[in-house]
Write an enzyme that holds these catalytic residues in place. Structure first.
Site: not given
Length: 243
Positions: A15, A53, A143
């Site tokens: 996606s 994962d 992040y």
């Protein structure tokens, strides 16, 4: 290798930006291997999807060995990522471990596994998807730190692998209209309005904007550009990023 086709590997291609990159590569006629935690809800005859994962090092190492044994990967896009919003007051070590796994451990593990094929083709290409947040962004402590680390990784790999004909570059998107962005910046929220007001071109970017930048770096003929960071940010880095 039991399957001889040359492929481009994209992580997180189910996606968002990763999907746009996969679709652009498929439109060029390439075979694309998508490695993501979940299967895509779309199909293409030259799209091969595997699941893992990528925050789990054991899974990453196992799938990397399998890919290296089965495919001649000549280009790699390290796109998989997660924001894990939070300030220094609220960040947890679990969040840090997750994004270090996604943004640093997974790219390093995949590069190590795929180096023989990348070297053998004579024009190996690696593109790392960093972020404008690498320059600093409030509420994105883990992040921004790991996305900045990805830029350091890009530059060092470029120095180490250039003699093998392998180029390594980074694309650093700014505000892109993806599900990931919307989850962190709800429509109509004050911080979302501030972001929109900061964009010089007065619109959010699209996943396709980022995909076009990645395709430039991935082209076999673009072998004289390496170690670079291209900000696809609508001008939000002007006055911030060095020349």
């Amino acid at each position: 290798m039991s399957e001889a086709q040359q492929v481009t590997l994209v992580t997180g291609g189910s996606s968002g930006i990763g999907r746009a990159i996969c679709e652009a590569l498929l439109a060029e006629g390439r075979t694309v291997l998508n490695l993501d935690i979940r299967a895509p809800d779309w199909r293409h005859e030259r799209l091969i999807s595997l699941q893992a994962d990528l925050t789990r090092q054991d899974q990453v190492e196992a799938i990397a060995r399998d890919i290296a044994a089965r495919y001649a990967v000549t280009a790699l896009v390290n796109n998989a990522g997660a924001t894990r919003p939070g300030s220094i007051d609220s960040a947890t070590m679990r969040q840090l471990d997750d994004v270090v796994g996604l943004h640093l451990k997974t790219p390093i593990t995949l590069v190590q596994a795929l180096l023989p094929a990348l070297r053998a083709c004579g024009h190996g290409r690696i593109v790392n998807i960093s972020s404008r947040a690498a320059l600093g962004k409030p509420e994105r402590i883990v992040y921004s730190a790991t996305k900045a680390g990805l830029i350091g990784l890009t530059r060092t790999l470029a120095l180490e692998l250039g003699g093998d004909g392998i180029t390594v570059n980074a694309v650093a998107p700014g505000p892109i209209a993806t599900e990931l962005f919307r989850n962190s910046n709800p429509e109509g929220a004050p911080q979302t309005r501030r972001i929109l007001d900061s964009i010089v071109v007065k619109r959010l970017g699209t996943p396709e904007d980022v995909a076009r930048a990645a395709l430039f770096f991935l082209a076999p003929e673009n072998g004289f550009v390496t170690g670079q960071v291209l900000y696809v940010c609508g001008g939000t880095t002007l006055g911030v990023a060095p020349i």
